[in-house]
Scaffold this motif. Sequence first.
Motif, PDB file in Angstrom:
ATOM      1  N   GLU A  59       0.812  -1.219   0.000  1.00  0.00           N
ATOM      2  CA  GLU A  59       0.000   0.000   0.000  1.00  0.00           C
ATOM      3  C   GLU A  59       0.849   1.274   0.000  1.00  0.00           C
ATOM      4  O   GLU A  59       0.403   2.322   0.455  1.00  0.00           O
ATOM      5  CB  GLU A  59      -0.913   0.010   1.232  1.00  0.00           C
ATOM      6  N   ARG A  62      -0.942   4.278  -1.408  1.00  0.00           N
ATOM      7  CA  ARG A  62      -2.246   4.694  -0.891  1.00  0.00           C
ATOM      8  C   ARG A  62      -2.245   5.027   0.592  1.00  0.00           C
ATOM      9  O   ARG A  62      -3.137   5.729   1.066  1.00  0.00           O
ATOM     10  CB  ARG A  62      -3.291   3.600  -1.168  1.00  0.00           C
ATOM     11  N   ASP A 137      -6.645   2.612   2.178  1.00  0.00           N
ATOM     12  CA  ASP A 137      -7.037   3.536   1.113  1.00  0.00           C
ATOM     13  C   ASP A 137      -8.065   4.560   1.574  1.00  0.00           C
ATOM     14  O   ASP A 137      -8.621   5.297   0.767  1.00  0.00           O
ATOM     15  CB  ASP A 137      -7.585   2.766  -0.092  1.00  0.00           C
TER      16      ASP A 137
END
Length: 382
Positions: A59, A62, A137
């Motif tokens: 991630e 994000r 996110d």
Amino acid sequence: MTKEVGDVSILFIGSALVVCIGLLSGMVVFWRVPSLRTTQPPTFQLASTVTIIIPARNEEQRIQPLLESIALQEGVRIETIVVDDHSTDCTREVAQSFGVRVLTNETLEDGWIGKSAACWTGANAADSDLLLFIDADTVFSSPTSLLAYLSEYEEMGGIGILSLQPDHKAERWYEQLASIFPVVVMMGMNVFTVVGDAVKSAGSFGPCVLCRKDEYGAVGGHESVRGAVMDDLALGKKFQEKQLPVRCYSGRGIAWLRMYPGGFRQLIQGYSKSMASGSLATHPLVMLLINAWIVGGVLSPLLLLLFAAFSGEVGFLLVAGTLVICYMASVARAIRKAGNFSFWTVPLYPVLFLFFIGVFMYSLYLAKWRKRVRWSGRDIQV
């Protein structure tokens, strides 16, 4: 009237009835979506700290906006734990650059799914009375978002789960094409119908799940749902089994998310991994109403383009046009409740419904026949 015209008229009337049922179904199943207050200050001082637990696998692109928004939060004592779920990118390094606590899950024991294991690891390490599981996110909308979230939870009694579905932020064309997906996810939670919370929720929303640590432990936490693809729904059910309330609200004004910025393939993988299994938690009557809304959306342009035109009746054309406009209004209203989707997609609503049906059928294939889905570089058994 010739026999052919008469047959077309019968087909038109039957299809018009189906479309009217679809319109009514969409209204009944998505009647009201409550959201938290975002402007009224709390009436008391929050006594508890909160541990924000962020499960994260690959991630790095994000997670930074989320961590930036957490650093801006006011009026709340926060412990932030990022659980790096064996990422192959720089997720860990990005998280460490914000000075938060970073834990690592290197391997998965048999029967565990990565996100559930990461949440369980974070919860066991938490020092606070309150736990907030939040997807990487997701982003808080303002510096007072978390304070408003926790305040509402305490005013509701401070027990059970208060989960939020953040506003979807759509930027690229394929994200706009998927505007029906979050709408159906929200419809499928059972609690936004005309009867409100008279029907038990299907579980909790996944992006933002707030609960008390002691209650989380009492229901077995994520360890009790270790193999569930839809861990949010399964965890909510565990709370309900202990007679603890599970509340589902819109996250508008509190948080937003952009789920699949990685491209069309990522969107297909993301939704197909969970749609079929998630639908099993929806109340059968609610599912019937959702299906009626979708079928009506596919059929309504057929009235205008085929049956009404072939009949040659001006009245039929007017009725068909009116129904199409009404369906456009229904879709516009629904997607507006789910995110910032562009209204240029509304006239294309039959395509939106057909795209949803296609992905759902693919999800059904993965769940019922292939028995496996792939997500974030892992094969997950379902």
